[in-house]
Design an enzyme around this catalytic site. Structure first.
Site, PDB file in Angstrom:
ATOM      1  N   GLU A  66      -1.353   3.470  -6.878  1.00 23.09           N
ATOM      2  CA  GLU A  66      -0.448   3.847  -5.778  1.00 23.09           C
ATOM      3  C   GLU A  66       0.275   2.604  -5.262  1.00 23.09           C
ATOM      4  OE1 GLU A  66      -3.427   7.401  -4.118  1.00 23.09           O
ATOM      5  OE2 GLU A  66      -3.199   5.527  -2.982  1.00 23.09           O
TER       6      GLU A  66
ATOM      7  N   ASP B  24      -1.671   2.252   4.012  1.00 25.41           N
ATOM      8  CA  ASP B  24      -0.593   2.793   3.184  1.00 25.41           C
ATOM      9  C   ASP B  24       0.712   2.455   3.881  1.00 25.41           C
ATOM     10  OD1 ASP B  24      -2.497   3.920   1.513  1.00 25.41           O
ATOM     11  OD2 ASP B  24      -2.405   5.884   2.481  1.00 25.41           O
TER      12      ASP B  24
ATOM     13  N   HIS C  54      -0.575   1.458  -1.425  1.00 32.63           N
ATOM     14  CA  HIS C  54      -1.969   1.337  -0.980  1.00 32.63           C
ATOM     15  C   HIS C  54      -2.499  -0.089  -1.170  1.00 32.63           C
ATOM     16  CE1 HIS C  54      -6.189   3.214  -0.895  1.00 32.63           C
ATOM     17  NE2 HIS C  54      -6.410   1.965  -1.284  1.00 32.63           N
TER      18      HIS C  54
ATOM     19  N   ARG D 224      -9.034   5.931   8.199  1.00 33.51           N
ATOM     20  CA  ARG D 224      -9.131   7.373   7.931  1.00 33.51           C
ATOM     21  C   ARG D 224     -10.578   7.818   8.119  1.00 33.51           C
ATOM     22  NH1 ARG D 224      -7.230   8.682   2.101  1.00 33.51           N
ATOM     23  NH2 ARG D 224      -5.313   7.830   3.027  1.00 33.51           N
TER      24      ARG D 224
ATOM     25  N   HIS E  14     -10.133   3.675   3.025  1.00 37.12           N
ATOM     26  CA  HIS E  14      -9.495   3.790   4.337  1.00 37.12           C
ATOM     27  C   HIS E  14     -10.538   3.944   5.441  1.00 37.12           C
ATOM     28  CE1 HIS E  14      -5.125   4.165   3.544  1.00 37.12           C
ATOM     29  NE2 HIS E  14      -5.479   4.668   2.378  1.00 37.12           N
TER      30      HIS E  14
END
Length: 254
Positions: free
Chosen positions: A229, A147, A232, A95, A140
């Site tokens: 999460e 994910d 993740h 990301r 990320h």
């Protein structure tokens, strides 16, 4: 002679650059599809079905990019799942920092809540930073965080998303919330709710079993879970533990 020697070193230095660098990615980064083409990709931030309700800055293509080490580890997880009639679907990999900044800017625009009904139905957007749903930095961006979820194998089609359609809470029962073809994990992906914690007991038993399966296999192949999460994971021996990248998520060069 010295001139010839330096010329040889110059040529060798370029010939040793990984192919991915020549294709526009930094060295040691790869497109996941080049390493594990069978892993299904549903890159949410390149489209409209995410908690912002729009494409995120820095996602110019629906591609999962990872470090080679992370991609190889995921390939091993996929192969083990395939042997039992399951597989992986990834929602996000590398990301860019500009995307993380986009998340932060969106979080401060309190009135922009177009996707609230699905992704944070019981949470107040003004609390996102305090509760850790959004941060100013993301693992990320180091390229070894992913994910993902488990799907039946061969993959079965899920619902298609159309911008503007009615949104159902990510915390709703499995047969009510958006069905993307994955196993029941207790909530949808990117669900900003305490139920998304991997070890939450506030989800059905089958979802707890599926979460444990995902966690067990990811840990077996070198990934560490994130305790807020279920989707993740970060490679424990990530090659860039202190480097945050900002190159865009783009399609491979043709």
């Amino acid at each position: 002679m010295r001139t010839i020697f330096l010329a040889i070193l110059f040529v060798l230095s370029f010939s040793s650059v990984p192919a991915t660098a020549a294709e526009g990615l930094p060295a040691r980064f790869v497109y996941l599809r080049d390493v594990a083409p069978d892993i299904v990709q549903d890159i949410r931030y390149a489209g409209w079905h995410n908690f912002l309700g729009r494409p995120v800055k820095g996602y110019d293509a629906p591609e999962c990019i990872l470090t080679l080490e992370a991609a190889n580890a995921l390939k091993a997880v996929q192969e083990e799942l395939n042997a039992s009639g399951f597989g992986l679907k990834v929602y996000d990999g590398y990301r860019p920092k500009r995307a993380v900044a986009d998340f932060a800017a969106w979080s401060k625009a309190i009135s922009d809540q177009i996707a609230k009904n699905e992704f944070y139905p019981a949470e107040d957007k003004k609390d996102f930073f305090d509760k850790g749903y959004v941060a100013l930095k993301s693992g990320h961006s180091r390229g070894s965080t992913v994910d993902l979820t488990i799907i039946p194998w061969p993959p079965r089609p899920g619902e298609s998303y159309t911008p503007g359609q009615e949104l159902k809470p990510c915390t709703a029962p499995y047969d009510v919330r958006f069905n993307d073809g994955a196993l029941d994990m207790g909530t949808g992906f990117d669900c900003m709710d305490p139920k998304s914690a991997p070890l939450s007991n506030d989800v059905p038993l089958v979802a707890r079993h599926n979460r444990l399966l995902l966690r067990t296999l990811m840990e077996k192949h070198g990934f560490a879970p994130y305790e807020a999460e279920w989707w993740h994971f970060t490679l424990k021996k990530e090659p860039f533990p202190d480097t945050y990248f900002d190159f865009p998520v783009a399609a491979p060069a043709k």
